[in-house]
Scaffold this active site. Structure first.
Site, PDB file in Angstrom:
ATOM      1  N   ASP A   1     -15.508  10.149  10.731  1.00 26.01           N
ATOM      2  CA  ASP A   1     -14.450   9.245  10.274  1.00 26.01           C
ATOM      3  C   ASP A   1     -13.123   9.940  10.548  1.00 26.01           C
ATOM      4  O   ASP A   1     -13.071  11.168  10.719  1.00 26.01           O
ATOM      5  CB  ASP A   1     -14.595   8.972   8.772  1.00 26.01           C
ATOM      6  CG  ASP A   1     -13.892   7.688   8.341  1.00 26.01           C
ATOM      7  OD1 ASP A   1     -14.575   6.671   8.139  1.00 26.01           O
ATOM      8  OD2 ASP A   1     -12.644   7.692   8.220  1.00 26.01           O
TER       9      ASP A   1
ATOM     10  N   ARG B   1       0.820  -1.228   0.000  1.00 24.50           N
ATOM     11  CA  ARG B   1       0.000   0.000   0.000  1.00 24.50           C
ATOM     12  C   ARG B   1       0.848   1.270   0.000  1.00 24.50           C
ATOM     13  O   ARG B   1       0.438   2.284  -0.556  1.00 24.50           O
ATOM     14  CB  ARG B   1      -0.907   0.012   1.229  1.00 24.50           C
ATOM     15  CG  ARG B   1      -1.904  -1.135   1.230  1.00 24.50           C
ATOM     16  CD  ARG B   1      -3.308  -0.598   1.275  1.00 24.50           C
ATOM     17  NE  ARG B   1      -4.295  -1.634   1.178  1.00 24.50           N
ATOM     18  CZ  ARG B   1      -5.299  -1.793   2.017  1.00 24.50           C
ATOM     19  NH1 ARG B   1      -5.442  -0.964   3.026  1.00 24.50           N
ATOM     20  NH2 ARG B   1      -6.184  -2.749   1.836  1.00 24.50           N
TER      21      ARG B   1
HETATM   22  C1  LIG Z   1     -14.465  -0.353   6.255  1.00 24.02           C
HETATM   23  S1  LIG Z   1     -14.929   1.297   6.619  1.00 24.02           S
HETATM   24  C2  LIG Z   1     -16.505   1.026   7.385  1.00 24.02           C
HETATM   25  C3  LIG Z   1     -17.595   1.899   6.805  1.00 24.02           C
HETATM   26  C4  LIG Z   1     -19.020   1.635   7.298  1.00 24.02           C
HETATM   27  N1  LIG Z   1     -19.118   1.764   8.735  1.00 24.02           N
HETATM   28  C5  LIG Z   1     -19.492   0.277   6.857  1.00 24.02           C
HETATM   29  O1  LIG Z   1     -19.605  -0.628   7.684  1.00 24.02           O
HETATM   30  O2  LIG Z   1     -19.748   0.098   5.658  1.00 24.02           O
HETATM   31  C6  LIG Z   1     -13.873   1.677   8.023  1.00 24.02           C
HETATM   32  C7  LIG Z   1     -13.680   3.164   8.253  1.00 24.02           C
HETATM   33  O3  LIG Z   1     -13.089   3.338   9.545  1.00 24.02           O
HETATM   34  C8  LIG Z   1     -12.276   4.486   9.497  1.00 24.02           C
HETATM   35  N2  LIG Z   1     -11.332   4.477  10.652  1.00 24.02           N
HETATM   36  C9  LIG Z   1     -10.229   3.706  10.837  1.00 24.02           C
HETATM   37  N3  LIG Z   1      -9.639   4.003  12.016  1.00 24.02           N
HETATM   38  C10 LIG Z   1     -10.400   4.980  12.589  1.00 24.02           C
HETATM   39  C11 LIG Z   1     -10.288   5.711  13.813  1.00 24.02           C
HETATM   40  N4  LIG Z   1      -9.286   5.490  14.683  1.00 24.02           N
HETATM   41  N5  LIG Z   1     -11.239   6.638  14.086  1.00 24.02           N
HETATM   42  C12 LIG Z   1     -12.249   6.867  13.198  1.00 24.02           C
HETATM   43  N6  LIG Z   1     -12.398   6.217  12.033  1.00 24.02           N
HETATM   44  C13 LIG Z   1     -11.482   5.274  11.727  1.00 24.02           C
HETATM   45  C14 LIG Z   1     -11.598   4.382   8.136  1.00 24.02           C
HETATM   46  O4  LIG Z   1     -11.120   5.644   7.696  1.00 24.02           O
HETATM   47  C15 LIG Z   1     -12.734   3.822   7.267  1.00 24.02           C
HETATM   48  O5  LIG Z   1     -13.400   4.837   6.553  1.00 24.02           O
END
Ligand SMILES: C[S@@+](CC[C@H](N)C(=O)[O-])C[C@H]1O[C@@H](n2cnc3c(N)ncnc32)[C@H](O)[C@@H]1O
Length: 270
Positions: free
Chosen positions: A139, A35
């Protein structure tokens, strides 16, 4: 391009863990390497060590945020895990709240927040829900948030939506915007987005009746997961609904919860 040395891998992993709780066990080394390598090349840096130095420096020019984006997965889609939305609907039909506050706590591009908004708008039309409902999407990544605020998606992304939902809640792009759809302003006015790191104190974000914390816990190690879940649950009203991804297993936390269905819990009243 040099290979990613073990100590550089650990250095980047530690930075990510201490700042945002992202956990990188040894088996994630090749993922990190694949990545970050294209980004390092694009920046014209000789290798991973230089990138670690850039991330660790005082002035990284926003590169840390870029690395977070590259190392996390933002995959999301409309009405992901449809059973969760069915259960939410049944619960609201039963309780008929006059007002409702929902938090999509790792909202990514906004699909979860806008799916919920579609459902709530329909419940409002049916007289199940009052007019006073709102959704907060948060996010850590400002790239996904900028896109979420606009609410513009390739039409293909909404292919699972019924024709009625598409027509009611989305505007179709024309001319240069052909092939794109935008979430209708009537729906967008109920939804706001903000940047928030779940691994740090949340500040004054208010209390919610429903919280989605889906498909983000997978990134955290066990102690961080527990802290995040309790921190998020502190913002959920007693009796409120809590959703996690069904693939995320058991939630270990200190807050009392009653399981209702896979990935769905109710916060205890006392
Ligand atoms: C796979 S997506 C999930 C999206 C949605 N909740 C779903 O289930 O379809 C995970 C998201 O978590 C966010 N993320 C990762 N670490 C985080 C943190 N420490 N605080 C807030 N968001 C975070 C990422 O940027 C990403 O957009």
């Amino acid at each position: 391009m040099q290979t990613l040395a073990d100590d550089t891998f650990r250095g980047i992993a530690e930075l990510m863990t201490s700042a945002i709780g992202l956990s990188f066990p040894a088996n994630k080394k090749s993922l990190m390497s694949s990545r970050l390598a294209p980004r390092i090349q694009r920046l014209g840096l000789p290798g991973f060590e230089d990138y670690l130095a850039l991330l660790s420096g005082r002035d990284d020019g926003g590169e840390f945020q870029m690395a977070v984006d590259l190392l996390t997965t933002n995959e999301t889609y409309f009405f992901r895990e449809p059973k969760h939305f069915e259960l939410l609907e049944q619960d609201l039909v039963r309780s008929k709240p006059r007002r409702l506050a929902v938090w999509s706590a790792a909202s990514s591009f906004g699909d979860e927040a806008y799916s919920t908004a579609m459902l709530l708008a329909e419940l409002e039309r049916r007289g199940v829900l009052g007019k006073d409902w709102s959704i907060l999407g948060t996010d850590i990544s400002d790239r996904v948030l900028r896109s979420a605020v606009q609410g513009i998606y390739p039409a293909e992304r909404l292919r699972e939506l019924s024709a009625e939902r598409l027509q009611r809640h989305c505007l179709r792009g024309e001319g240069e915007s052909e092939g794109l759809v935008q979430i209708h302003p009537q729906l967008r006015k109920h939804v706001r987005f903000g940047q928030l790191n779940l691994c740090q104190p949340l500040g004054d974000i208010g209390e919610f009746d429903v919280v989605f914390l889906r498909n983000v816990l997978i990134y955290f190690d066990a102690p961080t997961k527990r802290q995040v879940v309790d921190r998020v649950l502190a913002q959920l009203r007693p009796g409120g609904l809590f959703f996690i991804g069904t693939a995320e297993g058991r939630v270990a936390c200190d807050t009392a919860l009653r399981p209702l269905a896979p990935g769905v819990f109710r916060k205890s009243e006392s």
